[in-house]
Design an enzyme around this catalytic site. Structure first.
Site, PDB file in Angstrom:
ATOM      1  N   SER A   1       0.910  -1.215  -0.016  1.00 15.03           N
ATOM      2  CA  SER A   1      -0.065  -0.014   0.135  1.00 15.03           C
ATOM      3  C   SER A   1       0.748   1.302  -0.066  1.00 15.03           C
ATOM      4  O   SER A   1       0.504   2.078  -0.579  1.00 15.03           O
ATOM      5  CB  SER A   1      -1.040  -0.129   1.236  1.00 15.03           C
ATOM      6  OG  SER A   1      -1.819  -1.068   1.094  1.00 15.03           O
TER       7      SER A   1
ATOM      8  N   ASN B   1      -5.714  -8.076  -2.312  1.00 13.27           N
ATOM      9  CA  ASN B   1      -5.185  -8.425  -0.967  1.00 13.27           C
ATOM     10  C   ASN B   1      -4.359  -7.574  -0.168  1.00 13.27           C
ATOM     11  O   ASN B   1      -4.166  -7.658   0.905  1.00 13.27           O
ATOM     12  CB  ASN B   1      -4.809 -10.105  -0.881  1.00 13.27           C
ATOM     13  CG  ASN B   1      -5.582 -10.926  -1.368  1.00 13.27           C
ATOM     14  OD1 ASN B   1      -6.931 -10.902  -1.144  1.00 13.27           O
ATOM     15  ND2 ASN B   1      -5.066 -11.779  -2.221  1.00 13.27           N
ATOM     16  N   TYR B   2      -3.298  -6.711  -0.861  1.00 16.91           N
ATOM     17  CA  TYR B   2      -2.360  -6.076  -0.318  1.00 16.91           C
ATOM     18  C   TYR B   2      -2.457  -4.712  -0.554  1.00 16.91           C
ATOM     19  O   TYR B   2      -1.880  -3.672   0.315  1.00 16.91           O
ATOM     20  CB  TYR B   2      -1.000  -6.507  -0.624  1.00 16.91           C
ATOM     21  CG  TYR B   2      -0.797  -8.030  -0.232  1.00 16.91           C
ATOM     22  CD1 TYR B   2      -0.605  -8.295   1.340  1.00 16.91           C
ATOM     23  CD2 TYR B   2      -0.712  -9.170  -0.957  1.00 16.91           C
ATOM     24  CE1 TYR B   2      -0.311  -9.546   1.555  1.00 16.91           C
ATOM     25  CE2 TYR B   2      -0.564 -10.474  -0.953  1.00 16.91           C
ATOM     26  CZ  TYR B   2      -0.396 -10.693   0.597  1.00 16.91           C
ATOM     27  OH  TYR B   2      -0.376 -11.920   0.986  1.00 16.91           O
ATOM     28  N   ILE B   3      -2.910  -4.115  -1.573  1.00 23.06           N
ATOM     29  CA  ILE B   3      -3.108  -2.774  -1.727  1.00 23.06           C
ATOM     30  C   ILE B   3      -4.462  -2.097  -1.327  1.00 23.06           C
ATOM     31  O   ILE B   3      -5.300  -2.769  -1.784  1.00 23.06           O
ATOM     32  CB  ILE B   3      -2.942  -2.141  -3.329  1.00 23.06           C
ATOM     33  CG1 ILE B   3      -1.334  -2.689  -3.933  1.00 23.06           C
ATOM     34  CG2 ILE B   3      -3.244  -0.743  -3.549  1.00 23.06           C
ATOM     35  CD1 ILE B   3      -1.363  -2.502  -5.273  1.00 23.06           C
TER      36      ILE B   3
END
EC number: 5.6.2.1
Length: 908
Positions: A660, A865-867
Site C-alpha cells: 500500500s 489483498n495487499y493494496i
C-alpha cells in the site's frame, strides 16, 4: 567468552537438528567480514522473476560447508487459479490459432488479473526483469534490477521521513495531534468525527445494497422488525441525505417503497472493536447438498474386465473418481491414486463389499485392474446433455435452485439484513489440494447435521435440522461472527459459515486490516532502525530475529509455521531449512521452497552484505539438509517481539503495508493522461511495480499463449479490414494510389495469402454461427410467447448471406480487387472507418502489451489483498476512470466501503 567456547561445535537442537551457538564470537564476525566485502550496491530487490528450472548453483564456498552442491527441487504440480471474474477472452469464438501460425509481437507490458499460481520448474532459467515490464525505457545503461533497488530505497526513506514527522507531531506537548495530510487519516481522530456526514445516510429502498422484501413466515420475521425499529431509535446522530443509489424502477415500485437508511459503518464511532459482535442474530441454518442418486443399472465399475455392483456409499466414491478421468493432473498423480484407492477399499469393506452379476463377492485388491471408463462416459454424456438443454429448460432449473437457496442467502444481524457467504455445506468429493499435498485423493466425506454447530441469538428461532437428524450443538456466542461450523475429515480443519464479502462485518474486517497497515507507517522507521542494528547483535537469537524481520520487510516472505508429519511440507521465513537457501557471493541469496498452499516460492535476491554474512553463519557446518536456519526463532516469538512496537502488529502486516505504501508513493507522482485504456495501463504499470517490489509473482498460465494468440488474431483481423477498406478507395478512385503512394495500399507482409484464405474462412464460419444463434433465439422467443416457430427453411434462406460472403471473397482473391461496400460509399467515409479501426487497433495493442507484461506478475494478488482498495478508488476519481475498470461487480460489493469513503485527495 573463552577461545574454547568460540570454537565449540554447534549443539543438537529441536527436531534433532543442529542448534546454533548462543553467542557469536567477535573473531568469527571479523573473519566473515574479510571473506565477504561489500560491493557498495543497493540491496533489497529481486534479481529474477518468473518460471525457473531447478538450479545447482551452490558451491562449497558459498554454503560454508564441506558438502557438495545441493540437490535441486523437482518441479511442482500445478495448483488452481481462482479469479474474481472470468476473462472475456474465454467467451469469444474459437481462435484461428488452432488452424494456422501467427506473428508474435515484440516485447510488451501487462496482463491478466489473476490470483497467485504455483511457480513451476520450467525448461529455462528465469529471465531477468525487462524494462518494458515496469514501464521503464529499455535503452538505459543502468540494469533494471539496480533501478528498482534504488527506487525501493527512495520509497523506504520517504516512509522513514513520514514516520519521523508523525512521531514528532504526536510527541509535542505529550499529546496525540492530528497528522499532516500525507499521514492524516490514520491519526487518533475517529473517522466519524472527521466526516461531516453521519454514519446513517438516506438511501432509496436499500439496506446495505439489499432490496427490501416483504416479510414472510420464516423465523427472520418478527425480531427483524423489532430490531430494525430499535436501531433507528438508538441512532443519536440525525441522518442526512448523501448520494442516493440510482436504480431503475417503475413508478409503481418507487411509490410503494419507503426510504431506508444506509448504514455507513466506517463512519460510525458507536461500534468499537470490543468482544461483542452482535446483539440479535437470526438465520435459517445451512443448505445441505442433495442425497446421492444411484447410477443407471448398466453403468458399472469394471474390475479385471468384470462389471461389479457396489453399495450406494461405495458407488458414489467410484463416481467421484470416474467423473474426473479427464483431469490428468490428478488421475496421473501416484499420490492421488494411492490415497483414493486406500479410502475406496475401506468404504467398499464398510458397505458390504463388491459383487459380480451372479451376486458372488469380488475382492478389489489392485487399482490397476479397476476400469472407471464406463462411469466417466456416463457422466460425460450427462454433462453434454445439460449443456445442450434449451434456454427455457436451463431457466427452469435455475429457478428451482434459486427457490431452494433463497431462505439461506440472508440473515438478520442486529436488525440489519446481511448477505450470507458460504451457506452451502460442501458436498462429498475427492480432496485435491494444491501442489504436492500429501492427502490429495482422499475422500471428503458427507457432512451430517450431527457434525454441525449452529450459532444464533437466544431469542431467535433455531432452524430445524433435516428430518430424522439433530444438530451437534446450538450456541449463542455473540463474540463470534460465524453462523455455523463443522470439522472436515481431511485435515481436521473447522469450516465456518460466515457473512458475504460485501456485508458490514466482512467490510469492517478488511477496513481494520488496512488501517492496521496504515498504523504501521508511524513505527516503520524505528523498526527498521532497530533490526538494522540487531543484524550485528552478539546474541544469536537477536541476530536471527533481525535477519528474519529484514527478509519479511524487504522480500514479502511469510513468517511460516511448523507443520505436522501429515501436513504439506510448506515453510515460511522462520521455518526455512538449510536446503531452501542458496548463497552466491558477494550478496546473492536464492530462495527455493514450497510456500503457502504448496505453491513454489523461487526468487534470487540481492541482500545487504551483513544479511548475507548472517545467513552464511546460520548455515555454518555441521548444519546440513533438514536443519533449520532460524533455529533460535519461532513465529510466535517474532510476532510477540513486533507487538512491542504496535498492538496487533504481526509479520503479515508488513506485506500489506509495503504494498500500500509503495502504491501510494507511486500515485502521488503519477500524471496519467490519454484514453481510458491508456490510463488503465498506467495504473497497471504502478500495480506491476508493487507486485515486483513486494515479490508477488506467479507462473505463466497454461492458457496464456492461447489467449495472446487469440488477441493477436483479432488485431490481425482489424488490420485486414483496414487493407480491404484501402482497396475500396482504389475502386472508387484509382488516382488515390499515385496520390497516397503504393505503400499505403500494400497488405502487411505477415498477412500472407495463406493467412488471408484461413481468415476469410473464419469470417464466413463466424457469420454462419451468428445467423444460426440469432435464428434460435428468435424461435425461443416465439415459443415463449405462444407464437408459431419459424421453419428450418427460413434459416437456410438467412444462411445465404454467409454463402454470398464466401463468393465475394473468392471473387476478390481471383481478381485482386475489392469493390466498395455500403450505401453511398465515399473516400471520406472510408477514411473515417479506417481511423476508427486504427483506434481499435491501438486500444487492443495496449491491452495486448498489458497482458503480456503481466504474465509473470500477480497483479490480482496485489490489488485485492495487499493494496488498500481506497488507493484504487483515488486513482479512479483523480483520473476519471470508471471504477468498473479495476473492480469486478463482486469486488465493488466487497470494497463498497472504500468506494464510498474517500475522494481523490485521500492518502494512505
Amino acid at each position: 567468552m573463552s577461545s574454547s567456547e568460540d570454537d565449540r561445535p554447534l549443539a543438537r537442537g529441536r527436531n534433532n537438528g543442529v542448534k546454533s551457538s548462543t553467542y557469536i564470537p567477535k573473531s568469527v564476525d571479523r573473519a566473515m567480514d574479510r571473506q565477504n566485502p561489500s560491493n557498495g550496491q543497493p540491496a533489497g530487490i529481486s534479481v529474477r522473476m518468473g518460471p525457473v528450472e531447478p538450479m545447482n548453483v551452490d558451491t562449497t564456498e558459498a554454503n560454508g560447508t564441506t558438502n557438495g552442491k545441493r540437490k535441486a527441487r523437482s518441479s511442482i504440480t500445478n495448483g488452481k487459479n481462482y479469479k474474481d471474474a472470468s476473462s472475456s477472452d474465454e467467451e469469444d469464438s474459437k481462435p484461428l490459432s488452432k488452424r494456422r501460425k501467427t506473428a508474435i509481437p515484440e516485447k510488451s507490458t501487462m496482463g491478466s488479473d489473476s490470483d497467485d499460481e504455483p511457480l513451476i520448474g520450467g525448461i529455462r532459467k528465469p529471465p531477468r526483469i525487462r524494462a518494458s515490464q515496469i514501464g521503464e525505457s529499455e535503452d538505459s545503461d543502468v540494469p533494471i534490477e539496480r533501478k528498482l533497488a534504488v527506487q525501493k530505497q527512495k520509497i523506504e526513506k520517504k516512509a522513514e521521513r513520514t514516520a519521523n514527522a508523525i512521531n514528532a507531531k504526536n510527541k509535542s506537548n505529550g499529546k496525540p495531534k492530528r497528522q499532516s495530510k500525507a499521514a492524516d487519516s490514520d491519526s487518533d481522530v475517529p473517522l466519524a468525527k472527521k466526516s461531516k456526514v453521519a454514519p446513517y445516510a438516506k438511501k432509496p429502498r436499500m439496506s446495505n445494497g439489499v432490496k427490501k422484501e416483504p416479510d414472510d413466515d420464516k423465523p427472520l420475521k418478527t425480531t427483524a422488525a423489532k430490531a430494525k425499529s430499535k436501531v433507528k431509535n438508538e441512532s443519536s446522530t440525525p441522518a442526512k441525505k448523501r448520494g442516493k443509489v440510482v436504480k431503475e424502477e417503475s413508478p409503481q415500485e418507487e411509490a410503494g417503497e419507503e426510504e431506508e437508511e444506509e448504514y455507513r459503518w466506517w463512519e460510525d464511532t458507536a461500534k468499537g472493536d470490543g468482544t461483542t459482535k452482535w446483539t440479535t442474530l437470526e438465520h435459517n441454518g445451512v443448505l445441505f447438498p442433495p442425497e446421492y442418486e444411484r447410477l443407471p443399472k448398466h453403468v458399472k465399475l469394471l474390475y479385471d474386465g468384470v462389471p461389479v455392483t457396489l453399495a450406494p456409499q461405495a458407488e458414489e466414491v467410484a463416481g467421484f473418481y470416474g467423473s474426473m478421468l479427464n483431469s490428468t493432473v490428478n488421475v496421473e498423480n501416484p499420490t492421488f491414486n494411492k490415497n483414493f484407492f486406500e479410502d475406496f477399499q475401506e468404504i467398499i469393506k464398510e458397505s458390504g463389499g463388491a459383487k459380480d452379476r451372479d451376486g458372488k463377492p469380488v475382492k478389489i485388491k489392485e487399482f490397476s485392474k479397476c476400469d472407471f471408463k464406463p462411469i466417466f462416459e456416463w457422466f460425460d454424456s450427462e454433462r453434454t446433455r445439460k449443456k445442450n438443454l434449451s434456454k427455457d429448460e436451463k431457466k427452469a432449473i435455475k429457478e428451482v435452485k434459486d427457490k431452494a437457496e433463497a431462505p439461506y442467502q440472508y440473515c438478520m444481524w442486529d436488525g440489519r439484513k446481511q448477505k450470507v457467504g458460504n451457506f452451502r455445506v460442501e458436498p462429498p468429493s475427492l480432496f485435491r489440494g494444491r501442489g504436492e499435498h500429501p492427502k490429495t485423493g482422499r475422500v471428503k466425506k458427507r457432512v451430517l447435521p450431527e457434525q454441525i454447530t449452529i450459532n444464533i441469538g437466544k431469542e431467535a428461532k433455531v432452524p430445524p435440522p433435516p428430518e430424522g437428524h439433530e444438530w451437534k450443538e446450538v450456541k449463542h456466542d455473540n463474540t463470534g461472527t460465524w453462523l455455523a461450523m463443522w470439522q472436515e475429515n481431511i485435515n481436521g480443519a473447522y469450516k465456518y459459515v460466515m457473512l458475504a464479502a460485501n456485508s458490514d462485518i466482512k467490510g469492517q474486517s478488511d477496513f481494520k486490516k488496512f488501517e492496521k497497515a496504515r498504523e504501521l507507517k508511524k513505527h516503520i522507521a524505528r523498526i527498521r532502525k532497530d533490526y538494522t542494528k540487531d543484524l550485528k547483535a552478539d546474541l544469536m537469537a537477536d541476530r536471527q530475529r533481525a535477519t528474519a524481520v529484514y527478509l519479511i520487510d524487504k522480500f514479502a516472505l511469510r513468517a511460516g509455521n511448523e507443520k505436522g508429519e501429515d501436513e504439506a511440507d510448506t515453510v515460511g521465513c522462520c521455518s526455512l531449512k538449510y536446503e531452501h537457501v542458496t548463497l552466491k557471493p558477494p550478496n546473492i541469496v536464492i530462495f527455493d521452497f514450497l510456500g503457502k498452499d504448496s505453491i513454489r516460492f523461487y526468487d534470487e535476491v540481492e541482500v545487504d552484505p551483513q544479511v548475507f554474512k548472517n545467513l552464511k553463519l546460520f548455515k555454518k557446518a555441521p548444519k546440513t539438509d533438514g536443519d533449520e536456519i532460524f533455529d533460535r526463532l519461532t513465529t510466535s516469538a517474532l510476532n510477540k517481539h513486533l507487538s512491542n512496537y504496535m498492538p496487533g502488529l504481526t509479520a503479515k502486516v508488513f506485506r500489506t503495508y509495503n504494498a500500500s505504501w509503495t502504491m501510494s508513493s507511486l500515485l502521488q507522482d503519477m500524471k496519467s493522461v490519454g484514453t481510458v485504456p491508456e490510463k488503465v495501463k498506467d495504473y497497471n504499470d504502478a500495480n506491476r511495480r508493487v507486485a515486483i517490489l513486494c515479490n508477488h509473482k506467479r507462473t505463466v498460465a497454461a492458457s496464456h499463449a492461447g489467449q495472446m494468440e487469440k488477441m493477436q488474431e483479432k488485431i490481425n483481423g482489424l488490420r485486414y479490414q483496414q487493407w480491404r477498406l484501402r482497396q475500396q478507395m482504389l475502386d472508387l478512385d484509382s488516382k488515390q494510389k499515385k496520390k497516397r503512394g503504393a505503400d499505403f495500399f500494400q497488405r502487411d507482409k505477415d498477412l500472407d495469402d495463406e493467412w488471408v484464405l484461413q481468415h476469410q474462412a473464419f469470417l464466413v464460419d463466424e457469420q454462419r454461427t451468428k445467423i444460426t444463434k440469432k435464428f434460435e433465439k428468435e424461435n425461443e422467443k416465439l415459443k415463449a410467447e405462444g407464437g408459431k416457430e419459424m421453419k428450418d427453411k427460413e434459416l437456410d434462406e438467412r444462411l445465404k448471406d454467409a454463402d454470398d460472403l464466401a463468393k465475394q471473397f473468392k471473387k476478390e482473391n481471383k481478381t485482386g480487387k475489392v469493390e466498395a461496400e455500403g450505401k453511398g460509399p465515399t473516400i471520406e467515409k472510408i477514411e473515417a472507418n479506417i481511423e476508427k479501426l486504427e483506434q481499435r487497433i491501438r486500444t487492443m495493442k495496449i491491452q495486448y502489451e498489458d497482458k503480456e507484461g503481466n504474465k509473470e506478475v500477480a497483479l490480482g494478488t496485489s490489488k485485492i489483498n495487499y493494496i488498500d482498495p481506497r488507493l484504487t478508488v483515488v486513482f479512479s476519481k483523480k483520473f476519471n476512470v470508471p471504477i468498473e475498470r479495476f473492480f469486478s461487480k463482486t469486488l465493488r460489493e466487497k470494497f463498497d466501503w472504500a468506494v464510498k469513503s474517500v475522494d481523490e485527495t485521500w492518502e494512505f
